[in-house]
Design a protein around this motif. Structure first.
Motif, PDB file in Angstrom:
ATOM      1  N   GLN A  33       0.554  -1.433  -0.266  1.00  0.00           N
ATOM      2  CA  GLN A  33       0.386   0.063   0.026  1.00  0.00           C
ATOM      3  C   GLN A  33       1.068   0.868  -0.168  1.00  0.00           C
ATOM      4  O   GLN A  33       0.505   2.264  -0.001  1.00  0.00           O
ATOM      5  CB  GLN A  33      -0.977  -0.344   1.196  1.00  0.00           C
ATOM      6  CG  GLN A  33      -1.965  -1.334   1.253  1.00  0.00           C
ATOM      7  CD  GLN A  33      -2.528  -1.535   0.303  1.00  0.00           C
ATOM      8  OE1 GLN A  33      -3.313  -0.073  -0.245  1.00  0.00           O
ATOM      9  NE2 GLN A  33      -2.542  -2.171   0.121  1.00  0.00           N
ATOM     10  N   ARG A  34       1.945   0.761  -0.164  1.00  0.00           N
ATOM     11  CA  ARG A  34       3.177   2.832   0.100  1.00  0.00           C
ATOM     12  C   ARG A  34       3.673   2.871  -1.067  1.00  0.00           C
ATOM     13  O   ARG A  34       4.151   2.766  -1.925  1.00  0.00           O
ATOM     14  CB  ARG A  34       4.463   2.031   1.215  1.00  0.00           C
ATOM     15  CG  ARG A  34       4.246   1.435   2.414  1.00  0.00           C
ATOM     16  CD  ARG A  34       5.526   1.053   2.767  1.00  0.00           C
ATOM     17  NE  ARG A  34       5.897   1.997   3.398  1.00  0.00           N
ATOM     18  CZ  ARG A  34       7.278   1.861   3.702  1.00  0.00           C
ATOM     19  NH1 ARG A  34       7.644   0.848   4.250  1.00  0.00           N
ATOM     20  NH2 ARG A  34       8.057   3.107   4.202  1.00  0.00           N
ATOM     21  N   GLN A  35       2.616   3.206  -2.243  1.00  0.00           N
ATOM     22  CA  GLN A  35       2.215   3.671  -3.000  1.00  0.00           C
ATOM     23  C   GLN A  35       3.173   5.240  -2.840  1.00  0.00           C
ATOM     24  O   GLN A  35       4.186   5.327  -4.144  1.00  0.00           O
ATOM     25  CB  GLN A  35       0.675   3.995  -4.031  1.00  0.00           C
ATOM     26  CG  GLN A  35       0.469   3.073  -4.111  1.00  0.00           C
ATOM     27  CD  GLN A  35      -0.018   1.649  -4.838  1.00  0.00           C
ATOM     28  OE1 GLN A  35       0.367   2.161  -6.444  1.00  0.00           O
ATOM     29  NE2 GLN A  35       0.319   1.383  -4.110  1.00  0.00           N
ATOM     30  N   LYS A  36       3.126   6.272  -2.687  1.00  0.00           N
ATOM     31  CA  LYS A  36       3.538   7.171  -2.704  1.00  0.00           C
ATOM     32  C   LYS A  36       5.409   6.998  -2.478  1.00  0.00           C
ATOM     33  O   LYS A  36       6.042   7.297  -3.464  1.00  0.00           O
ATOM     34  CB  LYS A  36       3.369   8.029  -1.178  1.00  0.00           C
ATOM     35  CG  LYS A  36       4.341   9.433  -1.705  1.00  0.00           C
ATOM     36  CD  LYS A  36       3.600  10.225  -0.365  1.00  0.00           C
ATOM     37  CE  LYS A  36       4.405  11.999  -0.715  1.00  0.00           C
ATOM     38  NZ  LYS A  36       4.234  12.700   0.057  1.00  0.00           N
ATOM     39  N   THR A  37       5.617   5.973  -1.570  1.00  0.00           N
ATOM     40  CA  THR A  37       7.390   5.868  -1.496  1.00  0.00           C
ATOM     41  C   THR A  37       7.608   5.035  -2.755  1.00  0.00           C
ATOM     42  O   THR A  37       8.465   5.355  -3.070  1.00  0.00           O
ATOM     43  CB  THR A  37       7.824   4.563   0.395  1.00  0.00           C
ATOM     44  OG1 THR A  37       6.778   5.365   0.802  1.00  0.00           O
ATOM     45  CG2 THR A  37       9.045   4.211  -0.112  1.00  0.00           C
ATOM     46  N   GLY A  38       6.505   3.934  -3.084  1.00  0.00           N
ATOM     47  CA  GLY A  38       7.084   3.458  -4.461  1.00  0.00           C
ATOM     48  C   GLY A  38       7.434   4.833  -5.615  1.00  0.00           C
ATOM     49  O   GLY A  38       8.466   4.365  -6.713  1.00  0.00           O
ATOM     50  N   ARG A  39       6.921   5.742  -6.052  1.00  0.00           N
ATOM     51  CA  ARG A  39       6.281   6.438  -6.701  1.00  0.00           C
ATOM     52  C   ARG A  39       8.233   7.188  -6.823  1.00  0.00           C
ATOM     53  O   ARG A  39       8.695   7.643  -7.211  1.00  0.00           O
ATOM     54  CB  ARG A  39       5.484   7.519  -7.333  1.00  0.00           C
ATOM     55  CG  ARG A  39       4.096   6.488  -7.267  1.00  0.00           C
ATOM     56  CD  ARG A  39       3.013   7.716  -8.018  1.00  0.00           C
ATOM     57  NE  ARG A  39       2.678   8.189  -6.850  1.00  0.00           N
ATOM     58  CZ  ARG A  39       1.093   7.865  -6.132  1.00  0.00           C
ATOM     59  NH1 ARG A  39       1.114   6.742  -6.247  1.00  0.00           N
ATOM     60  NH2 ARG A  39       1.175   8.916  -4.878  1.00  0.00           N
ATOM     61  N   VAL A  40       8.439   7.247  -5.538  1.00  0.00           N
ATOM     62  CA  VAL A  40       9.306   8.512  -5.305  1.00  0.00           C
ATOM     63  C   VAL A  40      10.439   7.241  -5.561  1.00  0.00           C
ATOM     64  O   VAL A  40      11.271   7.816  -6.622  1.00  0.00           O
ATOM     65  CB  VAL A  40       9.313   8.250  -3.153  1.00  0.00           C
ATOM     66  CG1 VAL A  40      10.769   9.375  -3.574  1.00  0.00           C
ATOM     67  CG2 VAL A  40       8.036   9.070  -3.380  1.00  0.00           C
ATOM     68  N   LEU A  41      10.679   6.605  -5.589  1.00  0.00           N
ATOM     69  CA  LEU A  41      11.666   5.609  -5.732  1.00  0.00           C
ATOM     70  C   LEU A  41      11.854   5.051  -7.609  1.00  0.00           C
ATOM     71  O   LEU A  41      13.387   5.346  -7.317  1.00  0.00           O
ATOM     72  CB  LEU A  41      11.653   4.160  -4.854  1.00  0.00           C
ATOM     73  CG  LEU A  41      12.239   4.006  -2.719  1.00  0.00           C
ATOM     74  CD1 LEU A  41      11.522   2.769  -3.229  1.00  0.00           C
ATOM     75  CD2 LEU A  41      13.668   4.939  -2.896  1.00  0.00           C
TER      76      LEU A  41
END
Length: 253
Positions: A33-41
């Motif tokens: 569910q950590r979509q924002k962190t995934g997009r940042v990486l």
């Protein structure tokens, strides 16, 4: 220790770090569910890849190494007894010719070494490189190519037991003692090589080869064409490898 250094060097290479960052980001995007962190990486991986694949970053990192020493020029005041050529990689393969078994960088180093050797016919051509992961030493393959290029077997000396540059300096010191010699290796590799050879009390005359950075007139230099290209990333990888190697060499002094 040698294998550990190779593994660490591989894991901290720019391409591997970018790949790890991107894969971690994709994993977070697809399976958590950590979509924002995934997009940042993923974004960071692409931005870093773009920066390291650019000509300005490549030149900024590599040019100081390659311009530290000027190309070798013959003078009447210096008469070397040896022209030492360090291997940049080779792998025995009976399906290929000797030339096909050494990588392009080693071939350029060897060609430059032979050029200098022919300017000093009283010298010996010393080719250096062991067999870290093979049964045939890189020096043996280099010697085969040198013979194809007209160097006699009697004019060559082989160093076949080294695993890395530090090994090469230590073993060559035992082989030639205080004899004057020219040290030929890639321009980016030469600063680290000089540090290591001097650590063992040697004072070689540097001879850079296989330069990656070219100096062209401003009027003909492309501004945008070729600004981003895969070979720039390999240049950055080579530069960072040398900076880390020099740091390691100085810490061990």
């Amino acid at each position: 220790m040698f294998l550990a250094k190779k593994i660490i060097s591989y894991l901290i290479s720019p391409m591997m770090l970018i790949l790890i960052m991107g894969l971690l980001g994709l994993t977070l995007l697809w399976f958590t569910q950590r979509q924002k962190t995934g997009r940042v990486l993923v974004t960071m991986a692409l931005v870093v890849l773009g920066l390291l694949s650019s000509s300005p970053v490549s030149r900024f990192l590599l040019e100081p190494l390659e311009k530290m020493y000027v190309p070798y020029a013959v003078t009447s005041r210096f008469q070397p007894l040896y022209v030492v050529v360090l291997s940049g990689g080779a792998k025995a393969d009976p399906t290929l010719s000797s030339v096909g078994q050494i990588n392009p960088e080693t071939l350029v180093r060897l060609a430059e070494g032979i050029r200098i050797f022919r300017e000093h016919p009283e010298s010996k051509l010393l080719v250096s490189g062991g067999a870290p992961f093979a049964h045939v030493a890189e020096a043996e393959i280099m010697a085969d190519v040198a013979k194809l290029l007209g160097v006699s077997e009697e004019a060559m000396v082989l160093e076949k037991h080294s695993l890395d540059t530090d090994d090469q300096a230590r073993i060559i010191k035992k082989m030639i003692g205080a004899a004057p010699f020219v040290l030929v290796t890639s321009a980016s590799h030469l600063p680290r090589s000089m540090v290591l050879f001097r650590k063992y009390g040697l004072d070689p005359v540097p001879a850079p080869a296989a330069q990656r950075i070219r100096t062209v007139p401003e009027s003909t230099a492309p501004l945008l064409l070729g600004m981003f290209a895969p070979h720039h990333l390999s240049n950055v990888d080579a530069a960072l490898h040398e900076y880390l190697g020099m740091l390691w060499a100085r810490l061990r002094q």
